[in-house]
Design a protein around this motif. Structure first.
Motif, PDB file in Angstrom:
ATOM      1  N   VAL A  13       0.850  -1.186   0.000  1.00 19.56           N
ATOM      2  CA  VAL A  13       0.000   0.000   0.000  1.00 19.56           C
ATOM      3  C   VAL A  13       0.883   1.232   0.000  1.00 19.56           C
ATOM      4  O   VAL A  13       1.827   1.329   0.792  1.00 19.56           O
ATOM      5  N   HIS A  14       0.564   2.176  -0.848  1.00 20.73           N
ATOM      6  CA  HIS A  14       1.268   3.459  -0.906  1.00 20.73           C
ATOM      7  C   HIS A  14       0.406   4.471  -0.157  1.00 20.73           C
ATOM      8  O   HIS A  14      -0.770   4.648  -0.480  1.00 20.73           O
ATOM      9  N   TRP A  15       1.014   5.103   0.852  1.00 22.21           N
ATOM     10  CA  TRP A  15       0.253   5.959   1.768  1.00 22.21           C
ATOM     11  C   TRP A  15       0.907   7.338   1.858  1.00 22.21           C
ATOM     12  O   TRP A  15       2.083   7.439   2.209  1.00 22.21           O
ATOM     13  N   PRO A  16       0.167   8.398   1.573  1.00 21.93           N
ATOM     14  CA  PRO A  16       0.764   9.739   1.665  1.00 21.93           C
ATOM     15  C   PRO A  16       1.075  10.110   3.109  1.00 21.93           C
ATOM     16  O   PRO A  16       0.334   9.737   4.019  1.00 21.93           O
ATOM     17  N   VAL A  17       2.179  10.806   3.300  1.00 21.34           N
ATOM     18  CA  VAL A  17       2.543  11.301   4.625  1.00 21.34           C
ATOM     19  C   VAL A  17       2.960  12.759   4.510  1.00 21.34           C
ATOM     20  O   VAL A  17       3.351  13.225   3.433  1.00 21.34           O
ATOM     21  N   ALA A  18       2.916  13.454   5.621  1.00 15.63           N
ATOM     22  CA  ALA A  18       3.351  14.845   5.662  1.00 15.63           C
ATOM     23  C   ALA A  18       4.860  14.909   5.414  1.00 15.63           C
ATOM     24  O   ALA A  18       5.596  13.979   5.769  1.00 15.63           O
ATOM     25  N   SER A  19       5.314  15.991   4.844  1.00 13.55           N
ATOM     26  CA  SER A  19       6.753  16.168   4.584  1.00 13.55           C
ATOM     27  C   SER A  19       7.574  16.035   5.859  1.00 13.55           C
ATOM     28  O   SER A  19       8.658  15.448   5.845  1.00 13.55           O
ATOM     29  N   GLU A  20       7.057  16.569   6.958  1.00 12.70           N
ATOM     30  CA  GLU A  20       7.776  16.476   8.235  1.00 12.70           C
ATOM     31  C   GLU A  20       7.911  15.017   8.674  1.00 12.70           C
ATOM     32  O   GLU A  20       8.967  14.589   9.124  1.00 12.70           O
ATOM     33  N   THR A  21       6.837  14.245   8.538  1.00 10.10           N
ATOM     34  CA  THR A  21       6.881  12.817   8.896  1.00 10.10           C
ATOM     35  C   THR A  21       7.885  12.092   8.013  1.00 10.10           C
ATOM     36  O   THR A  21       8.686  11.282   8.494  1.00 10.10           O
ATOM     37  N   PHE A  22       7.854  12.386   6.722  1.00 11.84           N
ATOM     38  CA  PHE A  22       8.782  11.779   5.770  1.00 11.84           C
ATOM     39  C   PHE A  22      10.226  12.046   6.201  1.00 11.84           C
ATOM     40  O   PHE A  22      11.052  11.130   6.261  1.00 11.84           O
ATOM     41  N   SER A  23      10.523  13.294   6.535  1.00 12.07           N
ATOM     42  CA  SER A  23      11.881  13.671   6.964  1.00 12.07           C
ATOM     43  C   SER A  23      12.285  12.947   8.234  1.00 12.07           C
ATOM     44  O   SER A  23      13.414  12.455   8.357  1.00 12.07           O
TER      45      SER A  23
END
Length: 149
Positions: A13-23
């Motif tokens: 599953v591909h799930w969008p995350v906030a840029s801050e979470t990604f970092s």
């Protein structure tokens, strides 16, 4: 060491995350999982589905990675992110787990529907493979030779 194989299907599953979470995740901050509501909902759904990520003594096994999704919305779309006609790039959490290949279609449909219901995208990217083999146990050579006797 004897390795036993198990027939499974892969769910990604591909799930969008906030840029801050990604970092934070990219830096190895595993606490970021607890601060992203969508990922928390996904992991909760997995923990409520005993068939997902079942590796005997290990339950709810998953792998994850970070990446980006790119898309352009067309007329008729109702995007969560982006605008019609505009290319959008989204930081993405890529979640992968496995389940027994013999699991009945109704059970598979139930957990796929649960993921669709909680996913923020209008059309989530969900991959489901046919049967593949993964290692399920690794026994020390002494046990393997005894089992063969």
């Amino acid at each position: 060491m004897k390795i036993e194989m198990k027939s499974v299907r892969k769910l990604r599953v591909h799930w969008p995350v906030a840029s801050e979470t990604f970092s934070r995740l990219a830096k190895g901050d595993v606490e970021a999982f607890r601060d992203e509501a969508g990922v928390v909902a996904l992991l909760q759904a997995v923990s409520e589905s005993p068939d997902l990520g079942d590796f005997g003594n290990y339950r709810h096994v998953f792998e994850s990675g970070l990446g980006f999704e790119g898309f352009t919305c067309t007329e008729g779309a109702n995007p969560t992110l982006g605008q019609v006609g505009q290319q959008t790039i989204s930081p993405t959490f890529v979640f992968t787990t496995y389940f027994d290949a013999a699991l009945d279609d109704a059970a598979v449909e139930r957990f796929l529907q649960q993921i669709v219901d909680i996913h923020p995208w209008e059309v989530p990217v969900i991959e489901l493979t046919g049967p593949i083999s993964v290692s399920s146990t690794a026994l020390p050579a002494v046990f393997a030779s005894e089992a063969a006797s």
